[in-house]
Design a protein around this motif. Structure first.
Motif, PDB file in Angstrom:
ATOM      1  N   LEU A  95     -16.263 -32.528 -23.089  1.00 40.71           N
ATOM      2  CA  LEU A  95     -17.014 -31.280 -23.146  1.00 40.71           C
ATOM      3  C   LEU A  95     -16.066 -30.086 -23.261  1.00 40.71           C
ATOM      4  O   LEU A  95     -14.927 -30.135 -22.803  1.00 40.71           O
ATOM      5  CB  LEU A  95     -17.874 -31.116 -21.891  1.00 40.71           C
ATOM      6  CG  LEU A  95     -18.973 -32.145 -21.662  1.00 40.71           C
ATOM      7  CD1 LEU A  95     -19.726 -31.830 -20.376  1.00 40.71           C
ATOM      8  CD2 LEU A  95     -19.938 -32.195 -22.834  1.00 40.71           C
ATOM      9  N   LYS A  96     -16.559 -29.007 -23.839  1.00 39.44           N
ATOM     10  CA  LYS A  96     -15.799 -27.766 -23.930  1.00 39.44           C
ATOM     11  C   LYS A  96     -15.909 -27.024 -22.607  1.00 39.44           C
ATOM     12  O   LYS A  96     -16.817 -27.274 -21.804  1.00 39.44           O
ATOM     13  CB  LYS A  96     -16.349 -26.900 -25.061  1.00 39.44           C
ATOM     14  CG  LYS A  96     -16.148 -27.520 -26.419  1.00 39.44           C
ATOM     15  CD  LYS A  96     -16.698 -26.625 -27.504  1.00 39.44           C
ATOM     16  CE  LYS A  96     -16.469 -27.284 -28.848  1.00 39.44           C
ATOM     17  NZ  LYS A  96     -16.972 -26.506 -29.947  1.00 39.44           N
ATOM     18  N   ALA A  97     -14.988 -26.088 -22.403  1.00 43.14           N
ATOM     19  CA  ALA A  97     -14.941 -25.344 -21.142  1.00 43.14           C
ATOM     20  C   ALA A  97     -16.269 -24.644 -20.842  1.00 43.14           C
ATOM     21  O   ALA A  97     -16.749 -24.660 -19.706  1.00 43.14           O
ATOM     22  CB  ALA A  97     -13.797 -24.336 -21.160  1.00 43.14           C
ATOM     23  N   SER A  98     -16.886 -24.048 -21.853  1.00 41.65           N
ATOM     24  CA  SER A  98     -18.163 -23.357 -21.631  1.00 41.65           C
ATOM     25  C   SER A  98     -19.262 -24.335 -21.210  1.00 41.65           C
ATOM     26  O   SER A  98     -20.091 -24.015 -20.356  1.00 41.65           O
ATOM     27  CB  SER A  98     -18.581 -22.590 -22.880  1.00 41.65           C
ATOM     28  OG  SER A  98     -18.686 -23.466 -23.979  1.00 41.65           O
ATOM     29  N   GLN A  99     -19.241 -25.536 -21.781  1.00 41.35           N
ATOM     30  CA  GLN A  99     -20.225 -26.555 -21.415  1.00 41.35           C
ATOM     31  C   GLN A  99     -19.984 -27.045 -19.982  1.00 41.35           C
ATOM     32  O   GLN A  99     -20.936 -27.278 -19.239  1.00 41.35           O
ATOM     33  CB  GLN A  99     -20.146 -27.739 -22.388  1.00 41.35           C
ATOM     34  CG  GLN A  99     -20.524 -27.386 -23.815  1.00 41.35           C
ATOM     35  CD  GLN A  99     -20.191 -28.497 -24.789  1.00 41.35           C
ATOM     36  OE1 GLN A  99     -19.086 -29.030 -24.774  1.00 41.35           O
ATOM     37  NE2 GLN A  99     -21.147 -28.844 -25.652  1.00 41.35           N
ATOM     38  N   ILE A 100     -18.711 -27.190 -19.634  1.00 46.31           N
ATOM     39  CA  ILE A 100     -18.362 -27.619 -18.272  1.00 46.31           C
ATOM     40  C   ILE A 100     -18.835 -26.575 -17.262  1.00 46.31           C
ATOM     41  O   ILE A 100     -19.433 -26.911 -16.241  1.00 46.31           O
ATOM     42  CB  ILE A 100     -16.844 -27.866 -18.143  1.00 46.31           C
ATOM     43  CG1 ILE A 100     -16.422 -29.041 -19.032  1.00 46.31           C
ATOM     44  CG2 ILE A 100     -16.444 -28.119 -16.691  1.00 46.31           C
ATOM     45  CD1 ILE A 100     -14.914 -29.204 -19.164  1.00 46.31           C
ATOM     46  N   ALA A 101     -18.559 -25.317 -17.564  1.00 46.02           N
ATOM     47  CA  ALA A 101     -18.963 -24.228 -16.665  1.00 46.02           C
ATOM     48  C   ALA A 101     -20.477 -24.245 -16.452  1.00 46.02           C
ATOM     49  O   ALA A 101     -20.947 -24.133 -15.319  1.00 46.02           O
ATOM     50  CB  ALA A 101     -18.508 -22.883 -17.229  1.00 46.02           C
TER      51      ALA A 101
END
Length: 176
Positions: free
Chosen positions: A145-151
Motif C-alpha cells: 500500500l502507498k503511504a496515504s492508503q496506510i494512513a
C-alpha cells in the motif's frame, strides 16, 4: 571583507542590496549541496534540484520572521528538506529506476527468499519495531500500500506514517 550575520543580511536584502543577496546565496549554496548529497540525488538531477534549492532560499528570505525562535539557517534547512522530499515523492521515474539504497535494503530483507538467515533478519527487525511501525511495515511491504492508503487504513496522519517508515528503514539497516 566584513562578515555579516543572517539578520544583517536579511535586513540588507529587504533594503534591496544585491551584494547581500549574493553573499546569502554563496553562504547557503554549501547547505543546498550538502542536502542534495544527503538525499543521494543523481548527477543528472543535480542542477534541477540545486535550482529548486535556490528557489527555496528566496522563499525563505521572503517568509522568515526575525522574531522567530528558529534561526534562519534551521528555517531554510527545514523548508529545503521538505521541498526535496516532495520532489522525490512526485518524481516516480526517479524511484522506479533508482530506489534509495535504504529502501532497497528493506525490501530485500522482507522479500528475500525464505532462508533461515533472512527469516531471522525479518524477525529481528519486527522485534525492534513498535506496534505502529509493525502495522506500517506489514501494509507497506506485504500489502504494497502507498503511504496515504496506510494512513487512511490505520486512521493516522500521513506524517506519522512517513516517520514510521523512516524509523523502519533506519532499524533495518542496523540489522546484521
Amino acid at each position: 571583507m566584513h562578515r555579516y550575520n543572517d539578520y544583517e543580511l536579511l535586513y540588507m536584502i529587504s533594503e534591496e542590496s544585491e551584494e547581500a543577496l549574493e553573499i546569502m546565496v554563496n553562504k547557503y549554496s554549501v547547505l543546498i549541496h550538502s542536502r542534495l548529497k544527503k538525499f543521494r540525488i543523481q548527477n543528472n538531477y543535480l542542477d534541477d534540484y540545486y535550482q529548486e534549492g535556490l528557489i527555496v532560499l528566496f522563499e525563505a528570505i521572503k517568509k522568515y520572521k526575525t522574531d522567530s525562535p528558529m534561526s534562519f539557517t534551521n528555517f531554510f534547512d527545514l523548508l529545503l528538506q521538505r521541498r526535496i522530499m516532495d520532489l522525490l515523492r512526485k518524481n516516480k521515474k526517479y524511484f522506479e529506476n533508482n530506489l534509495l539504497v535504504e529502501e532497497v535494503e528493506v525490501v530485500e530483507i522482507y522479500n528475500a527468499n525464505n532462508t533461515n538467515n533472512n527469516e531471522e533478519k525479518i524477525l529481528k527487525l519486527i522485534d525492534k519495531l513498535s506496534s505502529f511501525e509493525q502495522e506500517v511495515f506489514k501494509l507497506k511491504y506485504k500489502e504494497n500500500l502507498k503511504a496515504s492508503q496506510i494512513a487512511k487504513k490505520l486512521g493516522a496522519d500521513l506524517k506519522s506514517v512517513y516517520g514510521a517508515h523512516d524509523r523502519i528503514r533506519s532499524k533495518a539497516l542496523k540489522i546484521k
